[in-house]
Design an enzyme around this catalytic site. Sequence first.
Site, PDB file in Angstrom:
ATOM      1  N   GLY A 188      -1.607  -0.424  -8.878  1.00  0.00           N
ATOM      2  CA  GLY A 188      -0.822  -0.003 -10.041  1.00  0.00           C
ATOM      3  C   GLY A 188      -0.233  -1.170 -10.800  1.00  0.00           C
ATOM      4  N   THR A 226      -1.071  -2.541 -13.508  1.00  0.00           N
ATOM      5  CA  THR A 226      -1.030  -2.401 -14.971  1.00  0.00           C
ATOM      6  C   THR A 226       0.075  -1.457 -15.429  1.00  0.00           C
ATOM      7  OG1 THR A 226      -2.656  -0.604 -14.929  1.00  0.00           O
ATOM      8  CG2 THR A 226      -3.501  -2.852 -15.188  1.00  0.00           C
ATOM      9  N   GLY A 227       0.822  -0.878 -14.482  1.00  0.00           N
ATOM     10  CA  GLY A 227       1.903   0.029 -14.829  1.00  0.00           C
ATOM     11  C   GLY A 227       3.223  -0.677 -15.040  1.00  0.00           C
ATOM     12  N   LEU A 264       1.986   0.683  -5.554  1.00  0.00           N
ATOM     13  CA  LEU A 264       2.701   1.264  -6.694  1.00  0.00           C
ATOM     14  C   LEU A 264       1.816   2.205  -7.498  1.00  0.00           C
ATOM     15  CD1 LEU A 264       4.532  -1.941  -8.032  1.00  0.00           C
ATOM     16  CD2 LEU A 264       5.113  -0.493  -6.081  1.00  0.00           C
ATOM     17  N   TYR A 315      -6.177  15.863  -8.236  1.00  0.00           N
ATOM     18  CA  TYR A 315      -6.270  14.426  -8.512  1.00  0.00           C
ATOM     19  C   TYR A 315      -4.971  13.718  -8.138  1.00  0.00           C
ATOM     20  CZ  TYR A 315      -6.637  10.031 -11.045  1.00  0.00           C
ATOM     21  OH  TYR A 315      -6.641   8.696 -11.361  1.00  0.00           O
ATOM     22  N   THR A 329       9.802   8.231  -4.098  1.00  0.00           N
ATOM     23  CA  THR A 329      10.401   8.756  -5.322  1.00  0.00           C
ATOM     24  C   THR A 329      11.525   9.740  -5.046  1.00  0.00           C
ATOM     25  OG1 THR A 329       9.924  10.173  -7.258  1.00  0.00           O
ATOM     26  CG2 THR A 329       8.574  10.500  -5.329  1.00  0.00           C
ATOM     27  N   GLU A 379      11.754  12.426  -6.469  1.00  0.00           N
ATOM     28  CA  GLU A 379      11.173  13.765  -6.574  1.00  0.00           C
ATOM     29  C   GLU A 379      10.956  14.409  -5.201  1.00  0.00           C
ATOM     30  OE1 GLU A 379      10.457  15.696  -9.286  1.00  0.00           O
ATOM     31  OE2 GLU A 379      11.356  14.199 -10.603  1.00  0.00           O
ATOM     32  N   TYR A 420       3.216  16.430  -7.561  1.00  0.00           N
ATOM     33  CA  TYR A 420       3.515  15.001  -7.444  1.00  0.00           C
ATOM     34  C   TYR A 420       4.478  14.748  -6.293  1.00  0.00           C
ATOM     35  CZ  TYR A 420       5.713  10.500  -8.455  1.00  0.00           C
ATOM     36  OH  TYR A 420       6.229   9.233  -8.343  1.00  0.00           O
TER      37      TYR A 420
END
Length: 350
Positions: free
Chosen positions: A9, A11-12, A85, A100, A131, A133, A157
């Site tokens: 991750g 590029t995030g 990440l 996905y 997270t 969440e 998620y």
Amino acid sequence: MKKKALITGITGQDGSYLAEFLLKKGYIVHGIKRKSSTFNTTRIDHIYKDFHEARNFFLHYGDLTDSNSLFNVVNKIKPNEIYNLGAQSHVGHSFEIPEYTSEVSGLGSLRILEAMRFLGLKKTKFYQASTSELFGEKKKGVNSFNEKSLMVPKSPYGVSKLYSYYITKVYREAYGFFACNGILFNHESPRRGETFVTRKITMYFAKKILGSKEILYLGNLNAKRDWGHAKDYTEMQWKILQQRKPDDYVIATGKAASVREFVNECCNYLNLKIIWTGKGINERAYLIKGKKRELIIKVDKKYYRPLEIDFLRGDARKAYKKLNYKLKNNLKDLVKDMMDSDIQIAKKNY
């Protein structure tokens, strides 16, 4: 000898800040990016100038849904630290693409841990991006969430991240891995994706002060989140892997603000006067200019999640104590940083 770090991750938002931070620390940084027909390296282009000249920063094609690509990259680099990440991290979208989301955000973690196990990388440290969440349910009398709080996620998620959270703990306990979870509450920045609510708001107001006549459509204005700055939180990710023993940590500001309050902070910074009217789906915001008022914000049901989490606030006392955790930015600083950046972008593009 320089330490080698591998970041999925990269590029995030978090990946780009962490790469900058580790390079300043003297690391050799490797990142995994998905193969795409379009360039998706905007957040790290300032680091990755030319692969012919790169000395401490390298990118590799791979995918968290592909065990072979992960195994090959981990085997080639044999990093000292791995920061996972990468994820399908948009909660709303996870209801639309649950399979996905689970493959990437859930099983992706297992694939990396299995690569480490097969390769015998017992000295490699592993960080799993967890997270807030995970905490989907606020019990009566509960005002914040810590490492021992009940975890009842309310989205595909959140459920996939719960799997990653526990599989990281299992590999730590079963195989003696230095594997840690960072349970990071909402963290934003100018590099936040444009579909996330905070960035959606700052981009809107950046265009509004330049004359835009658009209306901003939002979902649950009452949803409260513990919003920190991603730049602060990526430093904590590194600190978690520098401890003597592997452990799990909540990273948060300890303060919660609603989506409505975030809008108000943006308006305060820009010296815009707004008023709110109505309730629920009929709530509106108007921009006041002298005796005139202009409708600027409406609520749209399509931005509500099938299951809503109304309140998330973190209790990071463990991290404050053990990691010597100190925030450099508060909500006002975050809003200023995001607004200033989006105003500059809007001036170029609007």
